[in-house]
Design an enzyme around this catalytic site. Structure first.
Site, PDB file in Angstrom:
ATOM      1  N   HIS A  98       0.820  -1.214   0.000  1.00 21.21           N
ATOM      2  CA  HIS A  98       0.000   0.000   0.000  1.00 21.21           C
ATOM      3  C   HIS A  98       0.851   1.260   0.000  1.00 21.21           C
ATOM      4  O   HIS A  98       1.927   1.295   0.584  1.00 21.21           O
ATOM      5  CB  HIS A  98      -0.945   0.033   1.208  1.00 21.21           C
ATOM      6  CG  HIS A  98      -0.283  -0.159   2.549  1.00 21.21           C
ATOM      7  ND1 HIS A  98       0.218  -1.370   2.964  1.00 21.21           N
ATOM      8  CD2 HIS A  98      -0.057   0.700   3.560  1.00 21.21           C
ATOM      9  CE1 HIS A  98       0.724  -1.246   4.190  1.00 21.21           C
ATOM     10  NE2 HIS A  98       0.584   0.014   4.569  1.00 21.21           N
ATOM     11  N   HIS A 100       0.772   5.126   1.290  1.00 20.49           N
ATOM     12  CA  HIS A 100       0.117   6.092   2.173  1.00 20.49           C
ATOM     13  C   HIS A 100       0.127   7.427   1.451  1.00 20.49           C
ATOM     14  O   HIS A 100       1.164   7.813   0.910  1.00 20.49           O
ATOM     15  CB  HIS A 100       0.916   6.295   3.462  1.00 20.49           C
ATOM     16  CG  HIS A 100       0.999   5.096   4.341  1.00 20.49           C
ATOM     17  ND1 HIS A 100       0.196   4.941   5.443  1.00 20.49           N
ATOM     18  CD2 HIS A 100       1.796   3.997   4.294  1.00 20.49           C
ATOM     19  CE1 HIS A 100       0.504   3.802   6.050  1.00 20.49           C
ATOM     20  NE2 HIS A 100       1.471   3.210   5.374  1.00 20.49           N
TER      21      HIS A 100
END
Ligand SMILES: [Zn+2]
Length: 137
Positions: A98, A100
């Site tokens: 992922h 951020h």
């Protein structure tokens, strides 16, 4: 396999979804550095940056740009960080890749405070040579 992000993708866990397309989903981080801190992930489960196929990485980056722009405008930020932690040593806590996107303000108190090193004589070239040799053409 237990993965909180896969649970969100499958609708088994709740999240504030910001954006979704064929390959990518984006939602608010439940523990934000600043409010509006958003995660952008592939719908397929890959552990880290290096395990995401380039086609899907492109889709994530394209979505990240869209979302960073939306965060900047809607939250009137002064800037933003895009960060990906890869590996426990780098602070990765959910092993589903992922990005951020962290809204930033001139007045916020969040700082990266690295102790910057200096290369000793010749060692900068040694590091560069090691990396250059390993770069896949
Ligand atoms: Zn997952």
């Amino acid at each position: 396999m237990d993965c909180i992000f896969c649970d969100i993708i499958e609708g088994k866990s709740e999240a504030e979804i910001i954006y979704e397309d064929e390959r990518v989903i984006s939602f608010l981080d439940i523990r934000p550095v600043n409010y509006g801190h958003t995660l952008v992930i592939t719908k397929n489960h890959y552990e880290n940056f290096l395990s995401v196929p380039v086609k899907e990485l492109n889709a994530v980056i394209k979505a990240a740009r869209k979302i960073a722009e939306a965060i900047s405008i809607s939250l009137k930020t002064d800037g933003f960080n895009i960060v990906a932690n890869n590996g426990t040593a780098a602070g990765q806590s959910v092993f589903h890749f992922h990005f951020h996107i962290i809204p930033r303000y001139n007045t916020d108190k969040f700082h990266f405070r690295p102790e910057l090193k200096n290369y000793s004589n010749g060692s900068m070239k040694e590091f560069a040579d090691k990396i250059r040799t390993a770069v896949k053409k």
